[in-house]
Design a protein around this motif. Sequence first.
Motif, short mmCIF file in Angstrom:
data_model
loop_
_atom_site.label_atom_id
_atom_site.label_comp_id
_atom_site.label_asym_id
_atom_site.label_seq_id
_atom_site.Cartn_x
_atom_site.Cartn_y
_atom_site.Cartn_z
N TYR A 119 1.19 1.53 23.55
CA TYR A 119 0.43 0.27 24.17
C TYR A 119 -0.52 1.17 25.07
CZ TYR A 119 3.26 -3.03 22.33
OH TYR A 119 4.15 -3.77 21.32
N CYS A 120 -1.83 1.52 24.67
CA CYS A 120 -2.85 1.92 25.52
C CYS A 120 -3.58 1.09 26.08
CB CYS A 120 -3.80 2.84 24.39
SG CYS A 120 -5.09 4.09 25.04
N ILE A 121 -3.45 1.06 27.48
CA ILE A 121 -3.82 -0.18 28.29
C ILE A 121 -4.67 0.54 29.35
CG2 ILE A 121 -2.77 -1.83 29.90
CD1 ILE A 121 -1.93 -2.04 26.92
N ASN A 122 -5.65 -0.39 29.63
CA ASN A 122 -6.81 -0.08 30.67
C ASN A 122 -6.18 -0.39 32.15
OD1 ASN A 122 -9.53 0.23 29.62
ND2 ASN A 122 -8.62 -1.56 28.52
N SER A 123 -6.37 0.64 33.07
CA SER A 123 -5.68 0.46 34.38
C SER A 123 -6.45 -0.68 35.12
CB SER A 123 -6.05 1.80 35.34
OG SER A 123 -5.50 2.76 34.80
N ALA A 124 -7.78 -1.12 34.68
CA ALA A 124 -8.44 -1.95 35.52
C ALA A 124 -7.88 -3.49 35.27
CB ALA A 124 -10.07 -2.13 35.10
N ALA A 125 -6.90 -3.49 34.11
CA ALA A 125 -6.51 -4.77 33.77
C ALA A 125 -5.04 -4.99 34.43
CB ALA A 125 -6.24 -4.91 32.30
N LEU A 126 -4.71 -4.00 35.17
CA LEU A 126 -3.23 -4.00 35.81
C LEU A 126 -3.24 -4.06 37.21
CD1 LEU A 126 -1.79 -1.23 33.21
CD2 LEU A 126 -1.36 -3.68 33.18
N ARG A 127 -1.94 -4.35 37.87
CA ARG A 127 -1.89 -4.34 39.28
C ARG A 127 -0.40 -3.63 39.26
NH1 ARG A 127 1.10 -7.59 42.89
NH2 ARG A 127 0.97 -9.45 41.37
N PHE A 128 -0.18 -2.48 39.89
CA PHE A 128 1.09 -1.98 40.00
C PHE A 128 1.76 -2.54 41.09
CE2 PHE A 128 3.65 1.80 41.45
CZ PHE A 128 4.34 2.04 40.44
N VAL A 129 3.18 -2.82 40.94
CA VAL A 129 3.93 -3.11 41.85
C VAL A 129 5.04 -2.17 42.17
CG1 VAL A 129 5.52 -4.97 42.72
CG2 VAL A 129 3.62 -5.51 41.31
N PRO A 130 4.99 -1.19 43.11
CA PRO A 130 6.11 -0.26 43.13
C PRO A 130 7.49 -0.78 43.24
CG PRO A 130 4.18 0.07 44.82
CD PRO A 130 4.14 -1.43 44.18
N LEU A 131 8.55 -0.13 42.61
CA LEU A 131 9.91 -0.32 42.71
C LEU A 131 10.36 -1.00 44.10
CD1 LEU A 131 12.61 -0.82 41.44
CD2 LEU A 131 12.77 1.78 42.05
N SER A 132 9.77 -0.24 45.17
CA SER A 132 10.46 -0.73 46.48
C SER A 132 9.90 -2.08 47.02
CB SER A 132 9.93 0.33 47.45
OG SER A 132 8.54 0.48 47.63
N GLU A 133 8.71 -2.67 46.16
CA GLU A 133 8.21 -3.96 46.62
C GLU A 133 8.42 -5.00 45.59
OE1 GLU A 133 4.03 -3.21 47.29
OE2 GLU A 133 4.30 -1.41 48.45
N LEU A 134 9.39 -4.64 44.67
CA LEU A 134 9.60 -5.63 43.47
C LEU A 134 10.05 -7.09 44.26
CD1 LEU A 134 10.66 -3.59 40.29
CD2 LEU A 134 8.44 -4.55 40.76
N ASP A 135 11.05 -6.85 45.14
CA ASP A 135 11.72 -8.00 45.45
C ASP A 135 10.80 -8.89 46.60
OD1 ASP A 135 14.61 -8.10 44.66
OD2 ASP A 135 14.87 -6.44 46.19
N ALA A 136 10.12 -8.33 47.32
CA ALA A 136 9.08 -8.88 48.23
C ALA A 136 8.02 -9.49 47.52
CB ALA A 136 8.61 -7.91 49.19
N ALA A 137 7.53 -8.95 46.23
CA ALA A 137 6.55 -9.43 45.45
C ALA A 137 7.05 -10.59 44.59
CB ALA A 137 5.73 -8.14 44.65
N GLY A 138 8.29 -10.77 44.25
CA GLY A 138 8.85 -11.77 43.34
C GLY A 138 9.23 -11.50 42.12
N TYR A 139 9.29 -10.10 41.82
CA TYR A 139 9.63 -9.35 40.60
C TYR A 139 11.03 -8.66 40.61
CZ TYR A 139 4.74 -9.99 39.71
OH TYR A 139 3.34 -10.53 39.41
N GLY A 140 11.87 -9.24 41.71
CA GLY A 140 13.13 -8.69 41.82
C GLY A 140 13.90 -8.62 40.54
N ASP A 141 14.00 -9.36 39.43
CA ASP A 141 14.55 -9.38 38.48
C ASP A 141 14.56 -8.10 37.74
OD1 ASP A 141 15.57 -12.18 39.03
OD2 ASP A 141 14.48 -13.07 37.60
N TYR A 142 13.39 -7.53 37.81
CA TYR A 142 12.98 -6.36 37.20
C TYR A 142 13.59 -5.08 37.68
CZ TYR A 142 10.05 -9.68 34.49
OH TYR A 142 9.77 -10.55 33.72
N THR A 143 14.25 -5.12 38.88
CA THR A 143 15.14 -4.00 39.51
C THR A 143 16.03 -3.43 38.71
OG1 THR A 143 16.31 -4.95 40.75
CG2 THR A 143 14.34 -4.61 41.92
N THR A 144 16.68 -3.91 37.88
CA THR A 144 17.76 -3.55 37.02
C THR A 144 17.15 -2.43 35.96
OG1 THR A 144 17.46 -5.41 35.55
CG2 THR A 144 19.26 -5.31 37.18
N LEU A 145 15.74 -2.59 35.56
CA LEU A 145 15.30 -1.54 34.65
C LEU A 145 15.11 -0.29 34.94
CD1 LEU A 145 11.96 -3.84 33.60
CD2 LEU A 145 14.15 -3.37 32.48
#
Length: 148
Positions: A119-145
């Motif tokens: 999957y060759c993806i343009n950075s401009a289409a993405l927002r990066f959420v660092p692991l340390s911020e997943l919970d605060a940003a509402g993506y806490g379910d993904y920390t198990t990855l």
Amino acid sequence: MTQDYRKDPEALAQLTPRQYAVTQEAATEPAFRNEFWNNHEEGLYVDIVSGEPLFASVNKYDSRSGWPSFTVPVEPGNIVEKVDRTYGMVRTEVRSAHGDSHLGHLFDDGPAEAGGLRYCINSAALRFVPLSELDAAGYGDYTTLFEK
């Protein structure tokens, strides 16, 4: 909690010209001159327009293409594949399911041991959420990855 991901007019209004051209007009940003091609930080990549989770750093690899490359999406239901016949080629375009953002393209030259996809993806289409911020940003379910 189920998140309602959609094309957000507020997010659209805040896009840079490059982000808008990539996500809304299917442009491609320059190789090796984009934000995440060489990012090695742990975290989640989400659609810059809708916020829907797309890819995780645990599935990112150096394809030497100059764009962020991933072997699999983190949520396959958030990815839509379309035939792209532009520029005299037949390729598979990758779009976000809920935001309808152009993300990049899918190729079959990825690491064989990981399924062979890139999957060759343009950075401009993405927002990066660092692991340390997943919970605060509402993506806490993904920390198990990221558990080793």
